[in-house]
Enzyme design. Sequence first.
Site, PDB file in Angstrom:
ATOM      1  N   HIS A  49     -10.690  13.914  -0.850  1.00 23.93           N
ATOM      2  CA  HIS A  49      -9.609  14.895  -0.896  1.00 23.93           C
ATOM      3  C   HIS A  49      -8.882  14.917   0.440  1.00 23.93           C
ATOM      4  CE1 HIS A  49      -7.380  18.331  -2.408  1.00 23.93           C
ATOM      5  NE2 HIS A  49      -7.514  18.869  -1.211  1.00 23.93           N
ATOM      6  N   SER A  50      -7.559  14.845   0.393  1.00 24.60           N
ATOM      7  CA  SER A  50      -6.699  14.899   1.578  1.00 24.60           C
ATOM      8  C   SER A  50      -7.110  13.811   2.578  1.00 24.60           C
ATOM      9  CB  SER A  50      -6.763  16.309   2.187  1.00 24.60           C
ATOM     10  OG  SER A  50      -5.675  16.534   3.071  1.00 24.60           O
ATOM     11  N   LEU A  51      -7.487  14.181   3.801  1.00 23.87           N
ATOM     12  CA  LEU A  51      -7.911  13.175   4.770  1.00 23.87           C
ATOM     13  C   LEU A  51      -9.041  12.321   4.215  1.00 23.87           C
ATOM     14  CD1 LEU A  51      -7.957  11.870   7.588  1.00 23.87           C
ATOM     15  CD2 LEU A  51      -9.447  13.746   8.340  1.00 23.87           C
ATOM     16  N   SER A  82      -7.279  12.467  -3.946  1.00 27.51           N
ATOM     17  CA  SER A  82      -6.997  13.848  -4.322  1.00 27.51           C
ATOM     18  C   SER A  82      -6.243  14.554  -3.193  1.00 27.51           C
ATOM     19  CB  SER A  82      -8.328  14.567  -4.607  1.00 27.51           C
ATOM     20  OG  SER A  82      -8.140  15.942  -4.833  1.00 27.51           O
TER      21      SER A  82
END
Length: 255
Positions: free
Chosen positions: A90-92, A118
């Site tokens: 997710h993200s990073l 994500s």
Amino acid sequence: MINSKLFIVPKPIKNPKIRLFCFPFAGGSASTYISWVDKFYSDIEVVLIQPPGRGARIAEKPHEHISSLVDELMNYAQHITNIPYILFGHSLGSRVAYELSCKLMSLRMPLPEYFIASGSRAPHSKNRNKLIYNLPKESFIRELEKLNGTPKEILAHKELMELFTPLLRADFKIADNYQAKRVQMPFPISVLHGKKDTDIGKKELAAWGELTSNHFKIIQLPGDHFFINEYSSEVVKQVSLIIDKVKYLQKNKSA
């Protein structure tokens, strides 16, 4: 399972068909995914990535560069790749997982069966958001509040913020500065995106499609950037559908 604090396996599986590796967002930890462990088939082993600076590794210095984090992961490359696996971030976390894939590909090691990104712009797209990792303390905290990913209880607690600020700055240093090279992968990529996440544009989402020669799909979910917390059941549902697809392909391959 290998004896490493980097990998948390809450429910080890004797002979898993697939391993699902889950990478945390900036400032996040393996705890984000703890509730997922019992949501999949009994032959799916969920492995939670725990970088230094959080959880049981809170006393360790966090990575400030994606290369050193990926180097730590690559110490266990044989284990990561020894059975079919899926990468989720997710993200990073999704960009870390992509950089890991690039490293594995460069060494001709087995790649994931599927990649799930994500809440993230494509890693080779330019970061158009304001850099925050090196802001003065009060400004940094205000920016964290806007992002809505750090619990308000922590942000309001002076002693806790003293403890977590080095980790948050280190993670956001990676997030702010990392831009990947465009490398096309052979595995399919699905991108999960919160409908109310206005910080990621359509072009930045679509750019993930430039990184695969295989199937590509964008899946819209309710919520903002941290839909993974508020709508975790929806995320798990999508991941389960992808696992079903991978198992189906495996079955046909061996037939």
